[in-house]
Design a protein around this motif. Structure first.
Motif, PDB file in Angstrom:
ATOM      1  N   VAL A 292     -38.846  29.013  -5.433  1.00 42.92           N
ATOM      2  CA  VAL A 292     -39.012  28.258  -4.188  1.00 42.92           C
ATOM      3  C   VAL A 292     -37.705  27.511  -3.923  1.00 42.92           C
ATOM      4  O   VAL A 292     -37.242  26.743  -4.774  1.00 42.92           O
ATOM      5  CB  VAL A 292     -40.183  27.257  -4.288  1.00 42.92           C
ATOM      6  N   VAL A 293     -37.123  27.749  -2.760  1.00 46.09           N
ATOM      7  CA  VAL A 293     -35.849  27.118  -2.399  1.00 46.09           C
ATOM      8  C   VAL A 293     -36.130  25.821  -1.645  1.00 46.09           C
ATOM      9  O   VAL A 293     -36.718  25.834  -0.567  1.00 46.09           O
ATOM     10  CB  VAL A 293     -34.986  28.067  -1.550  1.00 46.09           C
ATOM     11  N   MET A 294     -35.729  24.716  -2.242  1.00 43.97           N
ATOM     12  CA  MET A 294     -35.890  23.407  -1.630  1.00 43.97           C
ATOM     13  C   MET A 294     -34.521  22.867  -1.233  1.00 43.97           C
ATOM     14  O   MET A 294     -33.558  22.984  -1.988  1.00 43.97           O
ATOM     15  CB  MET A 294     -36.570  22.435  -2.600  1.00 43.97           C
ATOM     16  N   ALA A 295     -34.453  22.265  -0.052  1.00 40.68           N
ATOM     17  CA  ALA A 295     -33.202  21.660   0.413  1.00 40.68           C
ATOM     18  C   ALA A 295     -33.513  20.362   1.135  1.00 40.68           C
ATOM     19  O   ALA A 295     -34.519  20.267   1.841  1.00 40.68           O
ATOM     20  CB  ALA A 295     -32.459  22.610   1.352  1.00 40.68           C
ATOM     21  N   ASP A 296     -32.657  19.365   0.936  1.00 36.46           N
ATOM     22  CA  ASP A 296     -32.756  18.130   1.707  1.00 36.46           C
ATOM     23  C   ASP A 296     -31.664  18.148   2.759  1.00 36.46           C
ATOM     24  O   ASP A 296     -30.474  18.172   2.439  1.00 36.46           O
ATOM     25  CB  ASP A 296     -32.610  16.898   0.812  1.00 36.46           C
ATOM     26  N   LEU A 297     -32.054  18.143   4.022  1.00 34.84           N
ATOM     27  CA  LEU A 297     -31.096  18.289   5.111  1.00 34.84           C
ATOM     28  C   LEU A 297     -30.153  17.102   5.237  1.00 34.84           C
ATOM     29  O   LEU A 297     -29.089  17.219   5.838  1.00 34.84           O
ATOM     30  CB  LEU A 297     -31.849  18.507   6.426  1.00 34.84           C
ATOM     31  N   CYS A 298     -30.532  15.965   4.673  1.00 33.33           N
ATOM     32  CA  CYS A 298     -29.662  14.782   4.705  1.00 33.33           C
ATOM     33  C   CYS A 298     -28.605  14.815   3.614  1.00 33.33           C
ATOM     34  O   CYS A 298     -27.735  13.940   3.570  1.00 33.33           O
ATOM     35  CB  CYS A 298     -30.497  13.509   4.556  1.00 33.33           C
ATOM     36  N   TRP A 299     -28.680  15.800   2.731  1.00 25.35           N
ATOM     37  CA  TRP A 299     -27.749  15.888   1.604  1.00 25.35           C
ATOM     38  C   TRP A 299     -26.951  17.182   1.576  1.00 25.35           C
ATOM     39  O   TRP A 299     -25.834  17.218   1.067  1.00 25.35           O
ATOM     40  CB  TRP A 299     -28.510  15.773   0.268  1.00 25.35           C
ATOM     41  N   THR A 300     -27.521  18.240   2.099  1.00 27.43           N
ATOM     42  CA  THR A 300     -26.951  19.561   1.843  1.00 27.43           C
ATOM     43  C   THR A 300     -26.103  20.097   2.981  1.00 27.43           C
ATOM     44  O   THR A 300     -25.694  21.242   2.961  1.00 27.43           O
ATOM     45  CB  THR A 300     -28.077  20.550   1.494  1.00 27.43           C
ATOM     46  N   GLY A 301     -25.824  19.266   3.992  1.00 29.52           N
ATOM     47  CA  GLY A 301     -24.980  19.712   5.089  1.00 29.52           C
ATOM     48  C   GLY A 301     -25.674  19.722   6.431  1.00 29.52           C
ATOM     49  O   GLY A 301     -25.161  20.314   7.389  1.00 29.52           O
ATOM     50  N   GLY A 302     -26.848  19.095   6.515  1.00 32.01           N
ATOM     51  CA  GLY A 302     -27.543  18.961   7.787  1.00 32.01           C
ATOM     52  C   GLY A 302     -28.306  20.205   8.183  1.00 32.01           C
ATOM     53  O   GLY A 302     -28.554  21.112   7.386  1.00 32.01           O
ATOM     54  N   LEU A 303     -28.690  20.261   9.448  1.00 25.70           N
ATOM     55  CA  LEU A 303     -29.458  21.386   9.975  1.00 25.70           C
ATOM     56  C   LEU A 303     -28.620  22.657  10.017  1.00 25.70           C
ATOM     57  O   LEU A 303     -29.142  23.764   9.809  1.00 25.70           O
ATOM     58  CB  LEU A 303     -29.969  21.042  11.379  1.00 25.70           C
ATOM     59  N   THR A 304     -27.328  22.513  10.244  1.00 25.13           N
ATOM     60  CA  THR A 304     -26.449  23.688  10.316  1.00 25.13           C
ATOM     61  C   THR A 304     -26.453  24.453   9.002  1.00 25.13           C
ATOM     62  O   THR A 304     -26.599  25.679   8.975  1.00 25.13           O
ATOM     63  CB  THR A 304     -25.017  23.262  10.679  1.00 25.13           C
ATOM     64  N   GLU A 305     -26.302  23.741   7.897  1.00 23.79           N
ATOM     65  CA  GLU A 305     -26.312  24.405   6.587  1.00 23.79           C
ATOM     66  C   GLU A 305     -27.732  24.716   6.144  1.00 23.79           C
ATOM     67  O   GLU A 305     -27.975  25.739   5.493  1.00 23.79           O
ATOM     68  CB  GLU A 305     -25.614  23.524   5.551  1.00 23.79           C
ATOM     69  N   GLY A 306     -28.668  23.858   6.507  1.00 28.35           N
ATOM     70  CA  GLY A 306     -30.054  24.061   6.088  1.00 28.35           C
ATOM     71  C   GLY A 306     -30.634  25.378   6.559  1.00 28.35           C
ATOM     72  O   GLY A 306     -31.325  26.072   5.813  1.00 28.35           O
ATOM     73  N   ARG A 307     -30.345  25.736   7.805  1.00 35.31           N
ATOM     74  CA  ARG A 307     -30.918  27.001   8.292  1.00 35.31           C
ATOM     75  C   ARG A 307     -30.266  28.201   7.624  1.00 35.31           C
ATOM     76  O   ARG A 307     -30.889  29.261   7.475  1.00 35.31           O
ATOM     77  CB  ARG A 307     -30.802  27.090   9.813  1.00 35.31           C
ATOM     78  N   LYS A 308     -29.013  28.066   7.187  1.00 33.99           N
ATOM     79  CA  LYS A 308     -28.365  29.153   6.456  1.00 33.99           C
ATOM     80  C   LYS A 308     -28.963  29.305   5.058  1.00 33.99           C
ATOM     81  O   LYS A 308     -29.119  30.425   4.550  1.00 33.99           O
ATOM     82  CB  LYS A 308     -26.859  28.897   6.380  1.00 33.99           C
ATOM     83  N   ILE A 309     -29.287  28.176   4.445  1.00 29.99           N
ATOM     84  CA  ILE A 309     -29.937  28.215   3.131  1.00 29.99           C
ATOM     85  C   ILE A 309     -31.306  28.870   3.247  1.00 29.99           C
ATOM     86  O   ILE A 309     -31.680  29.716   2.422  1.00 29.99           O
ATOM     87  CB  ILE A 309     -30.030  26.799   2.545  1.00 29.99           C
TER      88      ILE A 309
END
Length: 402
Positions: A292-309
């Motif tokens: 399961v891939v978990m990401a925090d958008l406030c830490w990992t580069g925002g929505l721009t990077e989050g959707r790529k993850i």
């Protein structure tokens, strides 16, 4: 390129929530985007004003991808969740908020539209005072017994997890996340766990299964506190209780070690809000270290990077599950991301937060009913800092402008 330009970047902090940083990106059209990040707010604020502001002011805020690249085109901005990534995240979220406001559409529409009418949530069992501190060291910030709020869920899982599970189910919430192994990890520095400590930490699982059987999903958070052999030992002890996933069992700096852990148990391995950028996630996915891939958008580069993850996770046939245990703006951003991604499994939420202190700070919180979250409908993120926020006695602000 449009005639729209960034004219100022303004940051806000309040002493009560000293790890949260809010950002306003202001424009010559009078539109303002709202962003947020968490942890080390003073350092992030300094980076925004001392390093990023002169790269951003005067630029077109609709060139989100280009600005994202510019913010991270620094020699010390690597694939981590350090100051550079947290600063970029806050501004990136604000840029997407601006984009949605300009188009009069919610952010999830700007990201491609809804994939779901509603999304399941799980309750992370934090208490009402869990982040009201400048110290986020495990156990020290639990504030056990210090508050008598309605949703003291950390006290609940440590004292009577069965009753807490019954209460959550009565509200339609069929999944919960707990972390009863943290006290032993802190006492023993993550090196080993005694038989008595194991029994103590397993008690909440026994209580949940006795009270509600398999009607409750249990996610287990380990906060990256254990070494690998002990993590595997704990996993074996928990397997009879059929948890949904084990989250961040070891420090997220060794894909090989996490892959060994993942191969040792049939329970899913979840990782990790502590990773920054898709490049870090790829290392773990390539080694079959994460289910399961978990990401925090406030830490990992925002929505721009989050959707790529999220998109990369789907290429590996892995579900996506956004993190939330920080602030109200990040929570809103995560929900917009969840609705826009076809592989979203479930959304993290903290009822002590969205029914509590989030409402002290923002105009709108997401609608959560019967164990589901529903889309936010307003333009942009659909929420703003309350007028009363700007009247707080503990508020401080800094601005960079043209």
């Amino acid at each position: 390129m449009s005639d729209l330009r960034i004219t100022a970047i303004r940051t806000f902090r309040v002493e009560e929530f000293s790890n949260v940083l809010w950002v306003h990106v202001e424009t010559n059209a009078g539109l303002t985007g709202l962003g947020e990040t968490f942890y080390g707010a003073g350092a992030v604020e300094a980076h925004i004003h001392d390093t990023l502001a002169n790269r951003l002011i005067g630029q077109d805020p609709l060139c989100i991808e280009a600005l994202h690249k510019e913010m991270l085109n620094l020699p010390n901005a690597q694939s981590s969740t350090g100051v550079e990534y947290r600063a970029c995240s806050a501004i990136d979220i604000a840029l997407w908020d601006l984009f949605g406001k300009l188009c009069n559409q919610p952010v999830h529409q700007m990201l491609g539209g809804q994939c779901f009418d509603r999304i399941r949530v799980y309750n992370t069992c934090a208490g009402t005072r869990y982040v009201r501190t400048n110290n986020i060291k495990p156990v020290d910030t639990w504030n056990l017994g210090q508050s008598q709020g309605q949703y003291e869920d950390l006290d609940g899982f440590m004292t009577d997890a069965g009753r807490l599970a019954e209460d959550l189910l009565s509200n339609g919430i069929g999944a919960m996340k707990i972390w009863p192994f943290d006290p032993a990890a802190m006492e023993n520095k993550g090196l080993y766990i005694s038989a008595e400590q194991m029994k103590q930490a397993i008690r909440p699982f026994e209580q949940i299964r006795k009270a509600v059987g398999d009607r409750m999903e249990i996610m287990v958070e380990f906060h990256s506190l254990w070494n690998l052999p002990t993590a595997k030992k704990i996993a074996r002890a928990l397997e009879p209780f059929e948890p949904t996933w084990f989250e961040d069992v070891i420090r997220m700096n060794s894909p090989q070690a996490l892959a060994e852990f993942a191969a040792s148990t049939d329970v899913w391995t979840c990782a990790s809000e502590t990773l920054g950028s898709r490049f870090a996630y790829k290392e773990f996915l390539d080694r079959d270290a994460v289910h399961v891939v978990m990401a925090d958008l406030c830490w990992t580069g925002g929505l721009t990077e989050g959707r790529k993850i999220a998109a990369m996770a789907e290429t590996y046939h892995r579900p996506f599950a956004p993190h939330d245990c920080i602030g109200p703006v990040g929570f809103a951003a995560a929900i917009h991301m969840s609705f826009s991604q076809p592989n979203t499994l479930i959304q993290e939420s903290v009822r002590a937060f969205y029914k509590g202190w989030y409402r002290e700070l923002v105009t709108e919180v997401p609608t959560i009913e019967g164990g589901y979250v529903y889309p936010m409908e307003g333009p942009g993120l659909g929420t703003e800092l309350l007028p009363s926020f700007f009247e707080r006695a503990d508020l401080s602000s800094r601005v960079s402008e043209a």
